[in-house]
Design an enzyme around this catalytic site. Structure first.
Site, PDB file in Angstrom:
ATOM      1  N   LYS A 233       0.844  -1.204   0.000  1.00  0.00           N
ATOM      2  CA  LYS A 233       0.000   0.000   0.000  1.00  0.00           C
ATOM      3  C   LYS A 233       0.876   1.250   0.000  1.00  0.00           C
ATOM      4  O   LYS A 233       1.627   1.494   0.941  1.00  0.00           O
ATOM      5  CB  LYS A 233      -0.921  -0.002   1.225  1.00  0.00           C
ATOM      6  CG  LYS A 233      -1.679   1.329   1.439  1.00  0.00           C
ATOM      7  CD  LYS A 233      -2.644   1.268   2.626  1.00  0.00           C
ATOM      8  CE  LYS A 233      -3.212   2.654   2.957  1.00  0.00           C
ATOM      9  NZ  LYS A 233      -4.141   2.626   4.106  1.00  0.00           N
ATOM     10  N   ASP A 238      -2.505  10.215   3.726  1.00  0.00           N
ATOM     11  CA  ASP A 238      -3.911   9.857   3.874  1.00  0.00           C
ATOM     12  C   ASP A 238      -4.632  10.919   4.693  1.00  0.00           C
ATOM     13  O   ASP A 238      -4.590  10.904   5.921  1.00  0.00           O
ATOM     14  CB  ASP A 238      -4.018   8.473   4.540  1.00  0.00           C
ATOM     15  CG  ASP A 238      -5.466   7.998   4.630  1.00  0.00           C
ATOM     16  OD1 ASP A 238      -6.346   8.661   4.041  1.00  0.00           O
ATOM     17  OD2 ASP A 238      -5.701   6.956   5.284  1.00  0.00           O
ATOM     18  N   LYS A 245     -10.045  12.971   7.935  1.00  0.00           N
ATOM     19  CA  LYS A 245      -9.609  12.584   9.276  1.00  0.00           C
ATOM     20  C   LYS A 245      -9.515  13.833  10.157  1.00  0.00           C
ATOM     21  O   LYS A 245      -9.160  14.908   9.657  1.00  0.00           O
ATOM     22  CB  LYS A 245      -8.209  11.956   9.202  1.00  0.00           C
ATOM     23  CG  LYS A 245      -8.151  10.545   8.653  1.00  0.00           C
ATOM     24  CD  LYS A 245      -6.713  10.040   8.698  1.00  0.00           C
ATOM     25  CE  LYS A 245      -6.554   8.686   8.024  1.00  0.00           C
ATOM     26  NZ  LYS A 245      -7.263   7.596   8.723  1.00  0.00           N
ATOM     27  N   ASP A 256       1.589   6.299   5.609  1.00  0.00           N
ATOM     28  CA  ASP A 256       0.595   5.399   5.031  1.00  0.00           C
ATOM     29  C   ASP A 256       1.108   4.687   3.767  1.00  0.00           C
ATOM     30  O   ASP A 256       0.372   3.947   3.123  1.00  0.00           O
ATOM     31  CB  ASP A 256      -0.711   6.156   4.761  1.00  0.00           C
ATOM     32  CG  ASP A 256      -1.933   5.270   4.952  1.00  0.00           C
ATOM     33  OD1 ASP A 256      -1.810   4.214   5.586  1.00  0.00           O
ATOM     34  OD2 ASP A 256      -3.014   5.645   4.448  1.00  0.00           O
ATOM     35  N   ASP A 315     -12.152   7.145   3.502  1.00  0.00           N
ATOM     36  CA  ASP A 315     -10.953   6.897   4.307  1.00  0.00           C
ATOM     37  C   ASP A 315     -10.550   5.416   4.290  1.00  0.00           C
ATOM     38  O   ASP A 315      -9.480   5.057   4.762  1.00  0.00           O
ATOM     39  CB  ASP A 315     -11.202   7.373   5.749  1.00  0.00           C
ATOM     40  CG  ASP A 315      -9.917   7.603   6.521  1.00  0.00           C
ATOM     41  OD1 ASP A 315      -8.836   7.558   5.890  1.00  0.00           O
ATOM     42  OD2 ASP A 315      -9.998   7.825   7.741  1.00  0.00           O
ATOM     43  N   GLU A 317      -9.375   3.783   1.898  1.00  0.00           N
ATOM     44  CA  GLU A 317      -8.824   3.898   0.548  1.00  0.00           C
ATOM     45  C   GLU A 317      -7.760   2.839   0.248  1.00  0.00           C
ATOM     46  O   GLU A 317      -7.558   2.483  -0.906  1.00  0.00           O
ATOM     47  CB  GLU A 317      -8.222   5.303   0.344  1.00  0.00           C
ATOM     48  CG  GLU A 317      -6.781   5.498   0.849  1.00  0.00           C
ATOM     49  CD  GLU A 317      -6.613   5.344   2.349  1.00  0.00           C
ATOM     50  OE1 GLU A 317      -7.627   5.459   3.076  1.00  0.00           O
ATOM     51  OE2 GLU A 317      -5.487   5.101   2.821  1.00  0.00           O
ATOM     52  N   ARG A 319      -7.609  -0.404   0.830  1.00  0.00           N
ATOM     53  CA  ARG A 319      -8.144  -1.632   0.229  1.00  0.00           C
ATOM     54  C   ARG A 319      -8.581  -1.380  -1.219  1.00  0.00           C
ATOM     55  O   ARG A 319      -8.587  -2.284  -2.035  1.00  0.00           O
ATOM     56  CB  ARG A 319      -9.294  -2.170   1.094  1.00  0.00           C
ATOM     57  CG  ARG A 319     -10.447  -1.225   1.231  1.00  0.00           C
ATOM     58  CD  ARG A 319     -11.360  -1.572   2.398  1.00  0.00           C
ATOM     59  NE  ARG A 319     -10.858  -1.080   3.679  1.00  0.00           N
ATOM     60  CZ  ARG A 319     -11.461  -1.287   4.840  1.00  0.00           C
ATOM     61  NH1 ARG A 319     -12.562  -1.987   4.896  1.00  0.00           N
ATOM     62  NH2 ARG A 319     -10.957  -0.806   5.952  1.00  0.00           N
TER      63      ARG A 319
HETATM   64  N1  BES Z   1      -4.308   4.428   6.869  1.00  0.00           N
HETATM   65  C1  BES Z   1      -5.486   4.192   7.604  1.00  0.00           C
HETATM   66  C2  BES Z   1      -5.321   3.146   8.685  1.00  0.00           C
HETATM   67  C3  BES Z   1      -4.449   3.488   9.857  1.00  0.00           C
HETATM   68  C4  BES Z   1      -4.851   4.426  10.779  1.00  0.00           C
HETATM   69  C5  BES Z   1      -3.294   2.780  10.045  1.00  0.00           C
HETATM   70  C6  BES Z   1      -4.051   4.670  11.870  1.00  0.00           C
HETATM   71  C7  BES Z   1      -2.508   3.024  11.132  1.00  0.00           C
HETATM   72  C8  BES Z   1      -2.900   3.984  12.047  1.00  0.00           C
HETATM   73  C9  BES Z   1      -6.598   3.701   6.686  1.00  0.00           C
HETATM   74  O1  BES Z   1      -6.595   4.194   5.402  1.00  0.00           O
HETATM   75  C10 BES Z   1      -7.879   4.105   7.311  1.00  0.00           C
HETATM   76  O2  BES Z   1      -8.118   5.278   7.390  1.00  0.00           O
HETATM   77  N2  BES Z   1      -8.673   3.135   7.728  1.00  0.00           N
HETATM   78  C11 BES Z   1      -9.898   3.380   8.371  1.00  0.00           C
HETATM   79  C12 BES Z   1     -10.923   2.436   7.799  1.00  0.00           C
HETATM   80  C13 BES Z   1     -12.332   2.766   8.172  1.00  0.00           C
HETATM   81  C14 BES Z   1     -12.766   4.046   7.490  1.00  0.00           C
HETATM   82  C15 BES Z   1     -13.219   1.625   7.764  1.00  0.00           C
HETATM   83  C16 BES Z   1      -9.729   3.136   9.857  1.00  0.00           C
HETATM   84  O3  BES Z   1      -9.031   2.211  10.243  1.00  0.00           O
HETATM   85  O4  BES Z   1     -10.273   3.910  10.641  1.00  0.00           O
HETATM   86 ZN    ZN Z   2      -4.777   4.805   4.672  1.00  0.00          ZN
HETATM   87 MN    MN Z   3      -7.649   6.039   5.221  1.00  0.00          MN
END
Ligand code: BES
Ligand code: ZN
Ligand code: MN
Length: 500
Positions: A233, A238, A245, A256, A315, A317, A319
């Site tokens: 990834k 992000d 966020k 990220d 968010d 994104e 996947r």
């Molecule tokens: N990059 C983030 C995940 C992340 C957050 C990794 C903090 C490490 C620390 C990812 O893109 C994300 O924002 N995921 C969301 C998914 C949700 C919207 C279903 C998350 O984990 O809150």
């Molecule tokens: Zn992310």
């Molecule tokens: Mn995200």
């Protein structure tokens, strides 16, 4: 950092690594003057501590360095910055090759700094390579870790999608690998709609435009070797997109692309070691930004595979960009497909920052990776691809939603989303990592960290020895209830108390 390890030197000061246990035995053999000195210095061989012992003329004659019992990869990392400048060597009569390598590794790690934006260069002490150390192995790991850290630590302004592509090209060029990129609107023409959809909010042309970076390589003898495909990834920043966020959530999001950095570092190790395999490295690289051209919540995108996805949250994104890369990787029927991603906050809620989560559709491979991770002191922990949760991703308008409406099992549902794009017959490992470390002390400064890198390399080196077939592991006896739980089973259940 490796410049602080040299092959020989005329005048060196010896270092004796000692654990609390071995110190107790060693000190008895010493002159009362030294015993008193060590005591008054308060040296108890605490890992990471050291004491300087003088000769009769008051010069440094020997350094005692506190260590753990057994193979210790980190304690010596405090020395290069703490010792007076000079050249040192290890007293190594009692050191196994593993331990000698581990100390050299610790030394190299102790000399890592992310110095790109700092003028105050740090002075480090130098160590002569311990003669039993696996020099090539230590150099390979240390330089790959430094690469991974540098990439993650570099802020998005200087580590956008094109910078990431340049980094892949540089590693590729050093090993005669082929590197191509599909950039901007060409992603649509070549049917990578989700990579484009996520990245188009940042730009569709220029250095910020989304792209799919693709490296291929074969080692000598690799033509017939198994095909390993790595996917990482590469979200260079992000923001969350329109589902923005909050400040705290965005604070670390330059990391990220930690999955991409880790698989690139892993690819470098594989090529440097010239493992007899065919390698493909795919990095979808984007910025998840806010703009009038950004993808919106409730939009539906038809993925490369043809599956339509409803965007419940912009968010989620990672996947999205991974699913097109995985679908492409899968069509080639690799012998092993591994993806790494800083995919979910839920993985961190489950296991905290230190343990990358492993998902696998093959138990033998998973067991092997867990074992290698443990051996290398670079552990993973497995969570299940729990099929019943797939329904959490049901959409009313599309084949699938990109995330669940609730907040249960977020790391698992993200993995289940990815699983839709990988054939059940493809052996697949998915790693959800933090890509960052903090508060770990010498050798592991706060910042980007390609967690799992050494564990994965050891696992792949072993896998390739079995020519890409699942390693045969000794069968474990089926778990039986322990005597405690059997006794507990006979006990009457406690009566439930009314809730307050
Ligand atoms: N990059 C983030 C995940 C992340 C957050 C990794 C903090 C490490 C620390 C990812 O893109 C994300 O924002 N995921 C969301 C998914 C949700 C919207 C279903 C998350 O984990 O809150
Ligand atoms: Zn992310
Ligand atoms: Mn995200």
């Amino acid at each position: 950092m490796l410049e602080h390890l040299v092959t020989r030197a005329a005048k060196t000061t010896p270092i004796l690594p000692l654990s609390a246990k071995s110190l107790a035995a060693w000190i008895k053999t010493q002159a009362p003057f030294l015993q008193a000195w060590i005591k008054s210095a308060g040296f108890k061989a605490k890992p990471g501590s050291f004491v300087l012992l003088p000769d009769a003329a008051g010069r440094a004659a020997l350094i005692l360095a506190g260590c753990e019992d057994g193979v210790d990869r980190w304690s010596l990392a405090s020395l290069p910055a703490a010792l007076p400048a000079g050249i040192y060597r290890l007293e190594e009569e009692d050191l196994s090759p593993d331990q000698a390598s581990a100390h050299a590794f610790a030394w190299a790690m102790g000399c890592y700094r992310f110095a790109r934006y700092r003028a105050d260069a740090k002075e480090f002490a130098t160590l002569v390579w311990p003669k039993n150390a696996d020099k090539a192995g230590v150099e390979r790991a240390a330089s790959a870790i430094a690469l991974g850290r540098d990439l993650i630590n570099t802020p998005a302004e200087d580590m956008g999608p094109e910078h990431l592509a340049k980094a892949v090209e540089k590693v590729g060029a050093a090993h005669k690998a082929k590197v191509t990129s599909i950039v901007g609107d060409a992603l649509l023409k070549q049917n990578y709609p989700t990579i484009h959809a996520v990245g188009r909010g940042a730009a569709t042309t220029g250095i910020r435009a989304p792209r799919l970076i693709d490296l291929t390589w074969k080692g000598t003898g690799g033509e017939k070797g198994p095909l390993l495909t790595l996917v990482g990834k590469g979200v260079c920043f992000d923001t969350g997109g329109l589902d923005l966020k909050p400040r705290g959530g965005m604070m670390m999001m330059k990391k990220d692309m930690g999955g991409a950095a880790t698989v690139l570092a892993l690819a470098q190790m594989i090529m440097e070691a010239n493992l007899p395999l065919r390698l493909r490295l795919m990095i979808p690289a984007v910025e998840n930004s806010v703009s009038g051209n950004a993808i919106r919540p409730l939009d539906v995108v038809k993925t490369r595979k043809g599956i339509t996805v409803e965007i419940n949250d912009t968010d989620a994104e990672g996947r999205l960009i991974l699913c097109d890369a995985l679908a492409e990787a899968d069509t080639q029927k690799p012998d092993l497909l591994i993806d790494m991603a800083t995919l979910t906050g839920a993985a961190r809620v489950a296991l905290g920052p230190d343990l990358p989560v492993l998902f696998a559709n093959d138990d033998d491979l998973a067991d092997s990776l867990l074992r290698h991770g443990r051996n290398e002191g670079d552990p993973f922990w497995r969570l299940p691809l729990w099929k019943p949760y797939r329904s959490m991703l049901d959409s009313k308008v599309a084949d699938i939603a990109n995330c669940e409406p609730g907040s249960f099992g977020g790391a698992i549902t993200a993995a289940l989303y990815l699983a839709e794009f990988v054939s059940p017959t493809t052996k697949w490992l998915h790693v959800d990592t933090y890509g960052w470390t903090s508060g770990k002390g010498a050798g592991r400064p706060d910042g980007g960290e390609p967690l799992g890198l050494r564990g994965l390399f050891a696992f792949i080196a072993d896998w390739v020895k079995h020519s890409g077939k699942s390693p045969v592991l000794p069968k474990r006896p089926a778990p039986r209830p322990s005597p405690v739980s059997r006794a507990a089973a006979k006990r009457p259940l406690p009566r439930s108390r009314p809730r307050r």
